[in-house]
Design an enzyme around this catalytic site. Sequence first.
Site, PDB file in Angstrom:
ATOM      1  N   ARG A  10       7.144   4.329  -3.084  1.00 48.81           N
ATOM      2  CA  ARG A  10       6.641   4.140  -1.780  1.00 48.81           C
ATOM      3  C   ARG A  10       6.073   5.401  -1.305  1.00 48.81           C
ATOM      4  O   ARG A  10       5.981   5.712  -0.239  1.00 48.81           O
ATOM      5  CB  ARG A  10       7.568   3.351  -0.783  1.00 48.81           C
ATOM      6  CG  ARG A  10       7.967   2.095  -1.054  1.00 48.81           C
ATOM      7  CD  ARG A  10       6.874   0.906  -1.523  1.00 48.81           C
ATOM      8  NE  ARG A  10       7.389  -0.110  -1.991  1.00 48.81           N
ATOM      9  CZ  ARG A  10       7.850  -0.845  -3.217  1.00 48.81           C
ATOM     10  NH1 ARG A  10       7.269  -0.209  -4.113  1.00 48.81           N
ATOM     11  NH2 ARG A  10       8.348  -2.085  -3.247  1.00 48.81           N
TER      12      ARG A  10
ATOM     13  N   ALA B 126       6.472   6.756   2.602  1.00 47.92           N
ATOM     14  CA  ALA B 126       7.838   6.135   2.987  1.00 47.92           C
ATOM     15  C   ALA B 126       8.740   7.626   3.658  1.00 47.92           C
ATOM     16  O   ALA B 126       9.921   7.423   3.973  1.00 47.92           O
ATOM     17  CB  ALA B 126       8.660   5.395   2.086  1.00 47.92           C
TER      18      ALA B 126
ATOM     19  N   LEU C 201      10.522  11.420   3.619  1.00 42.00           N
ATOM     20  CA  LEU C 201      11.150  12.239   2.748  1.00 42.00           C
ATOM     21  C   LEU C 201      11.881  11.107   1.707  1.00 42.00           C
ATOM     22  O   LEU C 201      12.303  10.145   2.113  1.00 42.00           O
ATOM     23  CB  LEU C 201      12.312  12.720   3.572  1.00 42.00           C
ATOM     24  CG  LEU C 201      13.568  13.486   2.883  1.00 42.00           C
ATOM     25  CD1 LEU C 201      13.091  14.931   2.487  1.00 42.00           C
ATOM     26  CD2 LEU C 201      14.720  13.699   3.626  1.00 42.00           C
TER      27      LEU C 201
ATOM     28  N   LEU D 138      14.384  10.099   0.183  1.00 41.14           N
ATOM     29  CA  LEU D 138      16.051  10.202   0.616  1.00 41.14           C
ATOM     30  C   LEU D 138      16.776  10.125  -0.639  1.00 41.14           C
ATOM     31  O   LEU D 138      17.959  10.391  -0.578  1.00 41.14           O
ATOM     32  CB  LEU D 138      16.059   8.744   1.502  1.00 41.14           C
ATOM     33  CG  LEU D 138      15.414   8.744   2.728  1.00 41.14           C
ATOM     34  CD1 LEU D 138      15.411   7.420   3.360  1.00 41.14           C
ATOM     35  CD2 LEU D 138      15.950   9.959   3.880  1.00 41.14           C
TER      36      LEU D 138
ATOM     37  N   GLY E 246       8.450  11.184   7.298  1.00 38.09           N
ATOM     38  CA  GLY E 246       7.619  12.428   7.148  1.00 38.09           C
ATOM     39  C   GLY E 246       6.391  11.935   6.611  1.00 38.09           C
ATOM     40  O   GLY E 246       5.451  12.749   6.718  1.00 38.09           O
TER      41      GLY E 246
ATOM     42  N   GLU F  12       4.565  12.655   9.857  1.00 37.70           N
ATOM     43  CA  GLU F  12       4.344  13.755   9.750  1.00 37.70           C
ATOM     44  C   GLU F  12       3.256  14.368   8.826  1.00 37.70           C
ATOM     45  O   GLU F  12       2.366  15.229   9.395  1.00 37.70           O
ATOM     46  CB  GLU F  12       5.557  14.771   9.268  1.00 37.70           C
ATOM     47  CG  GLU F  12       6.802  14.221  10.338  1.00 37.70           C
ATOM     48  CD  GLU F  12       8.191  15.204   9.999  1.00 37.70           C
ATOM     49  OE1 GLU F  12       8.581  14.920   8.745  1.00 37.70           O
ATOM     50  OE2 GLU F  12       8.627  15.797  10.779  1.00 37.70           O
TER      51      GLU F  12
ATOM     52  N   GLU G 294      14.441   8.339  11.412  1.00 37.86           N
ATOM     53  CA  GLU G 294      15.214   9.316  11.276  1.00 37.86           C
ATOM     54  C   GLU G 294      16.765   9.121  12.020  1.00 37.86           C
ATOM     55  O   GLU G 294      17.538   9.241  11.466  1.00 37.86           O
ATOM     56  CB  GLU G 294      14.822  10.630  11.678  1.00 37.86           C
ATOM     57  CG  GLU G 294      13.668  11.434  10.704  1.00 37.86           C
ATOM     58  CD  GLU G 294      12.320  10.972  10.904  1.00 37.86           C
ATOM     59  OE1 GLU G 294      12.075   9.858  11.240  1.00 37.86           O
ATOM     60  OE2 GLU G 294      11.452  11.665  10.358  1.00 37.86           O
TER      61      GLU G 294
ATOM     62  N   ARG H 164      18.608   6.781  10.297  1.00 39.31           N
ATOM     63  CA  ARG H 164      19.415   7.244   8.829  1.00 39.31           C
ATOM     64  C   ARG H 164      20.408   8.490   9.019  1.00 39.31           C
ATOM     65  O   ARG H 164      20.771   9.117   8.132  1.00 39.31           O
ATOM     66  CB  ARG H 164      18.180   7.730   8.052  1.00 39.31           C
ATOM     67  CG  ARG H 164      16.917   6.790   7.720  1.00 39.31           C
ATOM     68  CD  ARG H 164      17.164   5.929   6.511  1.00 39.31           C
ATOM     69  NE  ARG H 164      16.077   5.149   6.310  1.00 39.31           N
ATOM     70  CZ  ARG H 164      16.071   4.050   6.181  1.00 39.31           C
ATOM     71  NH1 ARG H 164      17.242   3.152   6.516  1.00 39.31           N
ATOM     72  NH2 ARG H 164      15.209   3.190   6.293  1.00 39.31           N
TER      73      ARG H 164
HETATM   74  C1  1HE Z   1      12.392   5.328  -1.599  1.00 38.72           C
HETATM   75  C2  1HE Z   1      11.909   5.805  -0.125  1.00 38.72           C
HETATM   76  C3  1HE Z   1      12.242   6.828   0.375  1.00 38.72           C
HETATM   77  C4  1HE Z   1      11.456   3.714  -0.691  1.00 38.72           C
HETATM   78  N1  1HE Z   1      12.741   7.691  -0.418  1.00 38.72           N
HETATM   79  N2  1HE Z   1      12.936   6.431  -2.109  1.00 38.72           N
HETATM   80  N3  1HE Z   1      12.036   7.178   5.325  1.00 38.72           N
HETATM   81  C5  1HE Z   1      12.638   5.991   5.486  1.00 38.72           C
HETATM   82  O1  1HE Z   1      13.536   5.782   6.206  1.00 38.72           O
HETATM   83  C6  1HE Z   1      11.786   4.504   4.963  1.00 38.72           C
HETATM   84  C7  1HE Z   1      12.608   4.213   3.918  1.00 38.72           C
HETATM   85  N4  1HE Z   1      11.868   3.178   3.173  1.00 38.72           N
HETATM   86  C8  1HE Z   1      11.629   1.962   3.686  1.00 38.72           C
HETATM   87  O2  1HE Z   1      12.014   1.633   4.667  1.00 38.72           O
HETATM   88  C9  1HE Z   1      11.054   0.922   2.584  1.00 38.72           C
HETATM   89  O3  1HE Z   1      11.247   1.457   1.150  1.00 38.72           O
HETATM   90  C10 1HE Z   1       9.418   0.736   2.992  1.00 38.72           C
HETATM   91  C11 1HE Z   1       9.229   0.094   4.290  1.00 38.72           C
HETATM   92  C12 1HE Z   1       8.625   1.891   2.964  1.00 38.72           C
HETATM   93  C13 1HE Z   1       8.831  -0.146   1.700  1.00 38.72           C
HETATM   94  O4  1HE Z   1       9.588  -1.334   1.785  1.00 38.72           O
HETATM   95  P1  1HE Z   1       9.577  -2.157   0.379  1.00 38.72           P
HETATM   96  O5  1HE Z   1      10.494  -3.450   0.783  1.00 38.72           O
HETATM   97  O6  1HE Z   1       8.315  -2.390  -0.076  1.00 38.72           O
HETATM   98  O7  1HE Z   1      10.207  -1.362  -0.864  1.00 38.72           O
HETATM   99  P2  1HE Z   1      11.805  -1.018  -1.089  1.00 38.72           P
HETATM  100  O8  1HE Z   1      12.342  -2.104  -2.068  1.00 38.72           O
HETATM  101  O9  1HE Z   1      12.607  -0.539   0.146  1.00 38.72           O
HETATM  102  O10 1HE Z   1      11.736   0.417  -1.950  1.00 38.72           O
HETATM  103  C14 1HE Z   1      10.944   0.330  -3.220  1.00 38.72           C
HETATM  104  C15 1HE Z   1      11.507   1.639  -4.000  1.00 38.72           C
HETATM  105  O11 1HE Z   1      10.803   2.553  -3.336  1.00 38.72           O
HETATM  106  C16 1HE Z   1      12.808   1.803  -4.089  1.00 38.72           C
HETATM  107  O12 1HE Z   1      13.226   2.495  -5.472  1.00 38.72           O
HETATM  108  P3  1HE Z   1      13.842   1.631  -6.471  1.00 38.72           P
HETATM  109  O13 1HE Z   1      14.053   2.653  -7.867  1.00 38.72           O
HETATM  110  O14 1HE Z   1      15.135   0.980  -6.324  1.00 38.72           O
HETATM  111  O15 1HE Z   1      12.683   0.603  -7.204  1.00 38.72           O
HETATM  112  C17 1HE Z   1      13.381   2.659  -3.007  1.00 38.72           C
HETATM  113  O16 1HE Z   1      14.467   3.259  -3.195  1.00 38.72           O
HETATM  114  C18 1HE Z   1      12.145   3.529  -3.311  1.00 38.72           C
HETATM  115  N5  1HE Z   1      11.936   4.235  -1.678  1.00 38.72           N
HETATM  116  N6  1HE Z   1      11.360   4.566   0.420  1.00 38.72           N
HETATM  117  C19 1HE Z   1      13.263   7.521  -1.654  1.00 38.72           C
HETATM  118  N7  1HE Z   1      11.858   7.399   1.574  1.00 38.72           N
HETATM  119  C20 1HE Z   1      11.420  16.758   6.413  1.00 38.72           C
HETATM  120  S1  1HE Z   1      12.600  15.462   7.099  1.00 38.72           S
HETATM  121  C21 1HE Z   1      11.962  14.056   7.067  1.00 38.72           C
HETATM  122  C22 1HE Z   1      12.515  12.904   7.485  1.00 38.72           C
HETATM  123  C23 1HE Z   1      12.061  11.479   7.156  1.00 38.72           C
HETATM  124  O17 1HE Z   1      11.139  11.428   6.321  1.00 38.72           O
HETATM  125  S2  1HE Z   1      13.291  10.409   7.416  1.00 38.72           S
HETATM  126  C24 1HE Z   1      12.282   8.889   7.018  1.00 38.72           C
HETATM  127  C25 1HE Z   1      12.718   8.418   5.613  1.00 38.72           C
END
Ligand code: 1HE
Length: 268
Positions: A33, A70, A72, A74, A119, A122, A142, A145
């Site tokens: 994502r 999506a 950072l 994570l 992010g 951002e 955030e 999380r």
């Molecule tokens: C990821 C990430 C990620 C997906 N880091 N791998 N961001 C968040 O808290 C958002 C986290 N992501 C989500 O809520 C959802 O993934 C989505 C709404 C974006 C998309 O949902 P969906 O159902 O289409 O996908 P999924 O099944 O959750 O994820 C598909 C794959 O993408 C899966 O990997 P796989 O190897 O298991 O297939 C997920 O792990 C991967 N994936 N999002 C890593 N964020 C400088 S500080 C900044 C602080 C922040 O940005 S905090 C916010 C983080």
Amino acid sequence: MSHATDPKTYENLAIEVRDNGVYVVTLNRPSKRNALDVATIEELVRFFSNAHQGGVKAVVLAGEGDHFCAGLDLVEHWKEDRSPDDFMHVCLRWHEAFNKMEYGGVPVIAALKGAVVGGGLELASAAHVRVMDQTTYFALPEGQRGIFTGGGATIRVSDMIGKYRMIDMILTGRVYQGQEAVDLGLAQYITEGSSFDKALELADKVAQNLPLTNYAICSAISHLNNMSGMDAAYAEAVVAGVVNTQPAARERLEAFANKTAARVRPNS
Ligand code: 1HE
């Protein structure tokens, strides 16, 4: 095109160069994502540090797949189990990338869809123009999380929607979408169809402006906004002194004087 902007040298970004100098820069990790890992941030730093000198006229910033970004990575963050010092330096590279976008002088138009979260928001907020579609939604997860923003949300998201709305978003996980998101300032445009098509249309249009004019618009305004009113007025005069006397502008001014240039009219 310099080596630094050569599409072949990028892996996590897919870069398409169009004839008019518009570059389409696409986050290219749809299976994750488009989560921002260290490697992607480094590619953003390299591209945007060199875009102006590399002759890039405008950028459409997009995401492959259904989601813009999506935030950072994570999983990388969890696996690395970083020290405070390490993560501070990760964040400083995010700031380097996003500052190069905002202050780099090349117009950046973000084509937003699906999740624009954490992010990802951002990143989007460092673009000069944001276009969303009916699938786009904005959030700062955030708070839920157990972490905090580190890529400039406290500055740019606050700037877009105000400090207290930003605090509410990160505290409660509130999601904004649709026309309300435009009304609040998260995007300037919302489309019925593809946000990408609209972003490209806008990029093609701004690429017709003189590069030095776009440089002032996409660098000086941000710098001037960081200054006191007195200093900003002085610096604006200096910028205008340089930009408004550029030889390339004379042709456009002459066309106005000769009544051959298009006039400004209301939308029909
Ligand atoms: C990821 C990430 C990620 C997906 N880091 N791998 N961001 C968040 O808290 C958002 C986290 N992501 C989500 O809520 C959802 O993934 C989505 C709404 C974006 C998309 O949902 P969906 O159902 O289409 O996908 P999924 O099944 O959750 O994820 C598909 C794959 O993408 C899966 O990997 P796989 O190897 O298991 O297939 C997920 O792990 C991967 N994936 N999002 C890593 N964020 C400088 S500080 C900044 C602080 C922040 O940005 S905090 C916010 C983080």
